[in-house]
Write a protein that holds these residues in place. Sequence first.
Motif, PDB file in Angstrom:
ATOM      1  N   VAL A 181      21.378  41.726  31.974  1.00  0.00           N
ATOM      2  CA  VAL A 181      22.814  41.833  31.688  1.00  0.00           C
ATOM      3  C   VAL A 181      23.224  40.731  30.715  1.00  0.00           C
ATOM      4  N   GLN A 182      22.808  39.503  30.989  1.00  0.00           N
ATOM      5  CA  GLN A 182      23.192  38.366  30.152  1.00  0.00           C
ATOM      6  C   GLN A 182      22.686  38.498  28.715  1.00  0.00           C
ATOM      7  N   ALA A 183      21.592  39.232  28.538  1.00  0.00           N
ATOM      8  CA  ALA A 183      21.059  39.445  27.188  1.00  0.00           C
ATOM      9  C   ALA A 183      22.003  40.294  26.341  1.00  0.00           C
ATOM     10  N   CYS A 184      22.972  40.958  26.984  1.00  0.00           N
ATOM     11  CA  CYS A 184      23.925  41.818  26.275  1.00  0.00           C
ATOM     12  C   CYS A 184      25.245  41.104  25.992  1.00  0.00           C
ATOM     13  N   ARG A 185      25.344  39.842  26.355  1.00  0.00           N
ATOM     14  CA  ARG A 185      26.583  39.097  26.171  1.00  0.00           C
ATOM     15  C   ARG A 185      26.806  38.788  24.695  1.00  0.00           C
ATOM     16  N   VAL A 186      28.037  38.998  24.221  1.00  0.00           N
ATOM     17  CA  VAL A 186      28.378  38.738  22.822  1.00  0.00           C
ATOM     18  C   VAL A 186      29.552  37.759  22.770  1.00  0.00           C
ATOM     19  N   ASN A 187      29.760  37.179  21.605  1.00  0.00           N
ATOM     20  CA  ASN A 187      30.834  36.191  21.465  1.00  0.00           C
ATOM     21  C   ASN A 187      32.213  36.812  21.570  1.00  0.00           C
ATOM     22  N   SER A 188      32.397  37.968  20.936  1.00  0.00           N
ATOM     23  CA  SER A 188      33.710  38.614  20.970  1.00  0.00           C
ATOM     24  C   SER A 188      33.575  40.089  20.653  1.00  0.00           C
ATOM     25  N   ILE A 189      34.575  40.850  21.084  1.00  0.00           N
ATOM     26  CA  ILE A 189      34.624  42.288  20.821  1.00  0.00           C
ATOM     27  C   ILE A 189      35.994  42.599  20.219  1.00  0.00           C
ATOM     28  N   ASP A 190      35.995  43.323  19.125  1.00  0.00           N
ATOM     29  CA  ASP A 190      37.251  43.765  18.517  1.00  0.00           C
ATOM     30  C   ASP A 190      37.598  45.137  19.097  1.00  0.00           C
ATOM     31  N   TRP A 191      38.602  45.170  19.956  1.00  0.00           N
ATOM     32  CA  TRP A 191      38.973  46.408  20.641  1.00  0.00           C
ATOM     33  C   TRP A 191      39.949  47.257  19.828  1.00  0.00           C
ATOM     34  N   THR A 192      40.438  46.743  18.751  1.00  0.00           N
ATOM     35  CA  THR A 192      41.485  47.425  17.984  1.00  0.00           C
ATOM     36  C   THR A 192      41.058  48.838  17.577  1.00  0.00           C
ATOM     37  N   GLY A 193      41.884  49.804  17.950  1.00  0.00           N
ATOM     38  CA  GLY A 193      41.647  51.190  17.560  1.00  0.00           C
ATOM     39  C   GLY A 193      40.681  51.959  18.435  1.00  0.00           C
ATOM     40  N   LYS A 194      40.108  51.323  19.421  1.00  0.00           N
ATOM     41  CA  LYS A 194      39.123  51.999  20.263  1.00  0.00           C
ATOM     42  C   LYS A 194      39.801  52.896  21.310  1.00  0.00           C
ATOM     43  N   GLU A 195      39.155  54.028  21.581  1.00  0.00           N
ATOM     44  CA  GLU A 195      39.574  54.911  22.679  1.00  0.00           C
ATOM     45  C   GLU A 195      38.821  54.463  23.927  1.00  0.00           C
ATOM     46  N   VAL A 196      39.564  54.062  24.939  1.00  0.00           N
ATOM     47  CA  VAL A 196      38.926  53.447  26.109  1.00  0.00           C
ATOM     48  C   VAL A 196      39.168  54.265  27.372  1.00  0.00           C
ATOM     49  N   TYR A 197      38.266  54.048  28.325  1.00  0.00           N
ATOM     50  CA  TYR A 197      38.371  54.656  29.653  1.00  0.00           C
ATOM     51  C   TYR A 197      38.433  53.524  30.665  1.00  0.00           C
ATOM     52  N   LEU A 198      39.334  53.658  31.620  1.00  0.00           N
ATOM     53  CA  LEU A 198      39.509  52.619  32.634  1.00  0.00           C
ATOM     54  C   LEU A 198      38.927  53.073  33.962  1.00  0.00           C
ATOM     55  N   GLY A 199      38.326  52.136  34.679  1.00  0.00           N
ATOM     56  CA  GLY A 199      37.847  52.381  36.035  1.00  0.00           C
ATOM     57  C   GLY A 199      38.508  51.399  36.974  1.00  0.00           C
ATOM     58  N   LEU A 200      38.986  51.882  38.120  1.00  0.00           N
ATOM     59  CA  LEU A 200      39.640  51.019  39.101  1.00  0.00           C
ATOM     60  C   LEU A 200      38.795  50.949  40.365  1.00  0.00           C
ATOM     61  N   ASP A 201      38.795  49.789  40.971  1.00  0.00           N
ATOM     62  CA  ASP A 201      38.257  49.646  42.332  1.00  0.00           C
ATOM     63  C   ASP A 201      39.296  48.865  43.114  1.00  0.00           C
ATOM     64  N   LEU A 202      40.265  49.594  43.653  1.00  0.00           N
ATOM     65  CA  LEU A 202      41.363  48.963  44.385  1.00  0.00           C
ATOM     66  C   LEU A 202      40.965  48.882  45.853  1.00  0.00           C
ATOM     67  N   SER A 203      40.488  47.727  46.245  1.00  0.00           N
ATOM     68  CA  SER A 203      40.009  47.537  47.615  1.00  0.00           C
ATOM     69  C   SER A 203      41.179  47.254  48.540  1.00  0.00           C
ATOM     70  N   GLU A 204      40.871  46.819  49.749  1.00  0.00           N
ATOM     71  CA  GLU A 204      41.926  46.492  50.707  1.00  0.00           C
ATOM     72  C   GLU A 204      42.818  45.392  50.143  1.00  0.00           C
ATOM     73  N   SER A 205      44.054  45.364  50.581  1.00  0.00           N
ATOM     74  CA  SER A 205      45.068  44.509  49.956  1.00  0.00           C
ATOM     75  C   SER A 205      44.793  43.015  50.069  1.00  0.00           C
ATOM     76  N   ASN A 206      43.875  42.596  50.961  1.00  0.00           N
ATOM     77  CA  ASN A 206      43.589  41.168  51.099  1.00  0.00           C
ATOM     78  C   ASN A 206      42.240  40.784  50.490  1.00  0.00           C
ATOM     79  N   ASP A 207      41.689  41.668  49.661  1.00  0.00           N
ATOM     80  CA  ASP A 207      40.369  41.408  49.106  1.00  0.00           C
ATOM     81  C   ASP A 207      40.384  41.587  47.592  1.00  0.00           C
ATOM     82  N   ASN A 208      39.202  41.394  46.974  1.00  0.00           N
ATOM     83  CA  ASN A 208      39.105  41.523  45.524  1.00  0.00           C
ATOM     84  C   ASN A 208      39.410  42.936  45.058  1.00  0.00           C
ATOM     85  N   THR A 209      40.047  43.030  43.906  1.00  0.00           N
ATOM     86  CA  THR A 209      40.333  44.305  43.258  1.00  0.00           C
ATOM     87  C   THR A 209      39.889  44.170  41.807  1.00  0.00           C
TER      88      THR A 209
END
Length: 557
Positions: A343-371
């Motif tokens: 995974v770390q081998a794929c790390r880059v300095n920056s990404i230009d998101w301008t103009g990109k069509e994106v898809y969002l994924g949510l993981d909304l866990s219980e209200s007292n935990d990480n989301t």
Amino acid sequence: MIENKAYLYCKKAVKENTTPKFVKLQMKDFMRICEGKNKKYKISEKKLKQLNGLLKLLNMPKGLKAGVPLAECTCGYQWLFYIAIFCVVYRNNEEKRRYETGLLEICRKNFKTYTVATIFILLLLTEPQFSKFFSVAPDGSLSREIREAISETLRSSPLVYSYKGKNRFKILRDYISFKPFNSVYTPLSFSTSRMDGRLPNAFCADEVGALPTIYPLEAMRSGQLNILNKLGFVISTKYPTIDNPFEEEVSYSKKVLNGLVEDETRFSLLYEPDNTKDWETNDLILKQANPVALEIPEIWEDLLKKRTRAIATAKVRENFVTKHCNIIYQGVGTESYIDVKDVQACRVNSIDWTGKEVYLGLDLSESNDNTSVSMVAIENETIFAKSFAFIPEERIEEKAAAEHVDYRNLCKTAHVYACGDRVIDYTFIEDFILSLEEKYGVTVMEVGFDRWNALSTAQKLEKEGLQMIELKQHSSVLHPATKFLREKILKKEFAYESNPLLEINFQNAKCVYDTNKNQYVNKKKSNGKVDMVVSLINAVCLLQRSDTGNDFVAQVI
């Protein structure tokens, strides 16, 4: 110049495929110190000479090498463990040791209990006056084994045991004391001994995988607050459960060795095989989990006999795979999702998101935990990704202590946000999602979610004009995206900006297979939080669906 047998062992072993990858990482760090390449730490020649001298005076009490000095029958990994723990010191203060925790994960028949006993003898002989040492074990039987090994070694070593005809040690059923220093070793068992109120200069917890809770370790550590050279050893084989205190300790050590968490006080030797498949035929599994077998042919032959019996007899299989291969048999269908180094081998300095069509994924866990919320796009066969995490503000310190993750500092990055008090503020997350288009100059095509904790949020976002897609959290749905993301990472067709918590989540992630061989990340069997990985896979589900047209989700109207 005193001979450093640990360094000589590492120089050879670090090049061999019989040495597991995490052991190699620890060896390389140790070798840099030995070679004088570390500006902060060094090997104390004084302590190294003292250690070598003591091991020459101590004798093996029984077995094929009875009466032989320990210096002549100590194995390579033991030299490394002893010298690293006792002899690596600060350059500006040679009296202060670097390491406060020594973790050893190793199979049976590798002299684990005797290693513990030797550690306590060295402590009794070298630590300051009035020091107190404790061994912690799941039951009285194991505690007595350690005490017996100490007693037998001392009685077999006359040059240490007595001086001018007088015994220097007092050996009783409940403790062993070194009279010249008034130092005392006391064996404790979890089942009968109270751990609180102890003030240990050093402690050793053996067979930690069998402890029902982490309480004994924390009780010992709590008693060391005022000790300059505090020291704790955590030692065990694997056990047939993934939810035990030792697995938590091992998971934390892996994060340290991978550079995901900074902790210079921890030394870990994790003798578990890099590949857990085909234990029936793969000799490398046995070699990586049993370093002593590489030095003693009789032990190697015995392991091969045990493996043959385990293949033929189902009743002994779990014990062999768990105790002699360091593989959690209960989780044979469980494996790490992907090596965090890939995974770390794929790390880059920056990404230009301008103009990109994106898809969002949510993981909304219980209200007292990480989301978590993840955003992905694809261009020229490369997946670009950005993942965010949200945690309750008032639970930061509590979660940091429980998960060994520095959430306070992570909240200073652009990827982790504290919101709400004891529970997550979902309004904050909803506003955050709605701001992504303007903030990054992207067009949100679809948003994928699991209805379990996200139905209300999904309905609100849909009213704001976002296309909401329910992703059934089932292996048949998640498998294609899980496999696709893994392949993209391995081919380096994946890019993300520096995100330590995402890397930690990848480190934690464990996959399981269903009856149809579909692979998916399982939260319960993972070694910690994996919310960012789950939200990322949900986003990739939609990305993959848009490319293939496969309809494996349900649209919310």
